[in-house]
Design a protein around this motif. Structure first.
Motif, mmCIF file in Angstrom:
data_model
loop_
_atom_site.group_PDB
_atom_site.id
_atom_site.type_symbol
_atom_site.label_atom_id
_atom_site.label_comp_id
_atom_site.label_asym_id
_atom_site.label_seq_id
_atom_site.Cartn_x
_atom_site.Cartn_y
_atom_site.Cartn_z
ATOM 1 N N ARG A 1 74.897 64.917 38.157
ATOM 2 C CA ARG A 1 73.903 63.982 38.686
ATOM 3 C C ARG A 1 72.502 64.484 38.359
ATOM 4 N NH1 ARG A 1 74.198 59.860 42.232
ATOM 5 N NH2 ARG A 1 72.533 59.499 43.746
ATOM 6 N N PHE A 2 71.633 63.575 37.937
ATOM 7 C CA PHE A 2 70.258 63.927 37.623
ATOM 8 C C PHE A 2 69.333 63.246 38.629
ATOM 9 C CE2 PHE A 2 72.332 64.068 33.360
ATOM 10 C CZ PHE A 2 72.254 65.447 33.196
ATOM 11 N N PRO A 3 68.734 64.011 39.555
ATOM 12 C CA PRO A 3 67.848 63.438 40.557
ATOM 13 C C PRO A 3 66.666 62.717 39.911
ATOM 14 C CG PRO A 3 68.449 65.683 41.122
ATOM 15 C CD PRO A 3 68.928 65.452 39.732
ATOM 16 N N THR B 1 73.499 59.497 36.386
ATOM 17 C CA THR B 1 74.768 60.224 36.442
ATOM 18 C C THR B 1 75.386 60.226 35.049
ATOM 19 O OG1 THR B 1 75.173 59.539 38.735
ATOM 20 C CG2 THR B 1 77.048 60.373 37.503
ATOM 21 N N LEU B 2 75.812 61.391 34.601
ATOM 22 C CA LEU B 2 76.532 61.526 33.343
ATOM 23 C C LEU B 2 77.985 61.850 33.675
ATOM 24 C CD1 LEU B 2 76.448 61.746 30.211
ATOM 25 C CD2 LEU B 2 76.014 64.195 30.523
ATOM 26 N N LEU B 3 78.898 61.045 33.133
ATOM 27 C CA LEU B 3 80.327 61.215 33.393
ATOM 28 C C LEU B 3 81.051 61.467 32.074
ATOM 29 C CD1 LEU B 3 79.216 58.342 34.921
ATOM 30 C CD2 LEU B 3 81.285 58.785 36.232
ATOM 31 N N SER B 4 82.085 62.291 32.114
ATOM 32 C CA SER B 4 82.889 62.515 30.911
ATOM 33 C C SER B 4 84.273 63.018 31.294
ATOM 34 C CB SER B 4 82.228 63.542 29.985
ATOM 35 O OG SER B 4 83.034 63.756 28.835
ATOM 36 N N ARG B 5 85.258 62.629 30.496
ATOM 37 C CA ARG B 5 86.600 63.167 30.716
ATOM 38 C C ARG B 5 86.714 64.578 30.155
ATOM 39 N NH1 ARG B 5 90.606 62.547 26.778
ATOM 40 N NH2 ARG B 5 89.945 61.654 24.800
ATOM 41 N N HIS C 1 64.759 58.625 35.550
ATOM 42 C CA HIS C 1 65.439 59.913 35.405
ATOM 43 C C HIS C 1 65.491 60.342 33.944
ATOM 44 C CE1 HIS C 1 69.287 58.046 34.001
ATOM 45 N NE2 HIS C 1 69.515 59.254 33.509
ATOM 46 N N TRP C 2 65.622 61.646 33.770
ATOM 47 C CA TRP C 2 65.895 62.247 32.461
ATOM 48 C C TRP C 2 66.583 63.576 32.708
ATOM 49 C CZ3 TRP C 2 61.930 65.751 29.734
ATOM 50 C CH2 TRP C 2 62.507 66.324 28.591
ATOM 51 N N GLY C 3 67.743 63.757 32.112
ATOM 52 C CA GLY C 3 68.469 65.006 32.234
ATOM 53 C C GLY C 3 69.187 65.332 30.938
#
Length: 296
Positions: A113-115, A123-127, A151-153
């Motif tokens: 999660r990127f505040p 939110t970045l999700l990956s398997r 946001h930026w992460g």
């Protein structure tokens, strides 16, 4: 003389037993190798999606409010996204961490999660495994108060075979006046420069809040980023809004070796991602359409 670690000389029965165990282990190892090789050869499927806080759009639709009140939205998002077998997903305007986690679990994915500098986290999700997440990874100094209010992460996704993919998750400022974005992008490019110079595979995913005919877009292209839709898309690729799309502001961009492997890129103007124009009570999961990109 060959001996076991616990007794005397090996008997014929011992030899047969060890041979059988060894054959089973060898077979299992072979299966694992084949599966790993097969996974490595599969296309990489990436989705950029501004999810509108996972509340459904338009918000005044009774069914959208009911689905939210009943706690159905995590399942609805997970089920719809799963139809496209994604490996990496980026959320702009992400929901609460509780909801994001539930979606990730429904997809069998890890997440970071990127505040937000305001009220629009990412939110970045990956398997695959996600490592080294950094929020607003400026080269120096603190985040200016008026920049990166969405946001930026940055994080690294560990691909099959041990390869690493640097992923920048971003949602730029939405103002019609581009001044804020034109201050955000140079800071981002400065942070990215080391990896760009090293020729690493990189993705920039998110709602960049500008169209392809702008100064902001030109900055990305001049820096070495490839717009996957320009490379492999068809038509105009509009991503907002989910009833009658009029602008293209959501992107999956690529740089480095992965940019040579783009085979498909398109907005998902289909299924639950869009409204039904003949049904005044229908709702879409968000006001944006997801942008899908596929890499061989």
């Amino acid at each position: 003389m060959t001996t076991t670690s616990t007794s005397g000389p090996l008997t014929r029965r011992d030899l047969l037993k060890h041979a059988a165990v060894g054959s089973f282990a060898l077979a299992a190892s072979h299966v694992q190798s084949v599966l790993a090789a097969d996974e490595k050869s599969q296309p990489l499927r990436v989705i950029a999606y501004n999810v509108y806080n996972c509340t459904g759009w338009p918000k005044d639709r009774a069914l959208a409010n009911k689905a939210t009140a009943l706690g159905q939205m995590p399942d609805r998002f997970a089920n719809e996204l799963a139809l496209y077998a994604p490996d990496i997903i980026n959320f702009s305007e992400s929901p609460s961490e509780e909801v994001a986690k539930e979606i990730a679990q429904g997809l069998g994915m890890n997440y970071v999660r990127f505040p937000s500098g305001g009220n629009w986290p990412g939110t970045l999700l990956s398997r695959f495994e996600i490592v080294d997440p950094r929020n607003v990874p400026l080269v120096e100094g603190e985040r200016p108060q008026d920049l990166f209010t969405r946001h930026w992460g940055q994080a690294t996704v560990k691909l099959p075979g041990g390869e690493s993919l640097v992923v920048h998750s971003a949602h730029l400022h939405p103002s019609p006046e581009p001044d804020t974005r034109l201050r955000e992008i140079p800071l981002m490019l400065r942070s990215m420069q080391k990896d760009l110079d090293a020729g690493r595979s990189m993705l920039l995913i998110g709602d960049l809040n500008h169209t392809p005919d702008t100064k902001e877009y030109k900055l990305w292209i001049e820096a070495g980023w490839t717009d996957t839709f320009t490379k492999a898309g068809q038509g105009n690729g509009l991503t907002i809004k989910a009833d009658t799309p009029e602008r293209r502001i959501d992107y999956v961009m690529a740089a480095g070796p992965i940019a040579k492997n783009i085979v498909e890129s398109r907005p998902l103007f289909e299924g639950a991602f869009r409204t039904n124009p003949t049904d005044p009570e229908s709702f879409a999961l968000s006001d944006h359409l997801p942008q899908l990109a596929v890499f061989k």
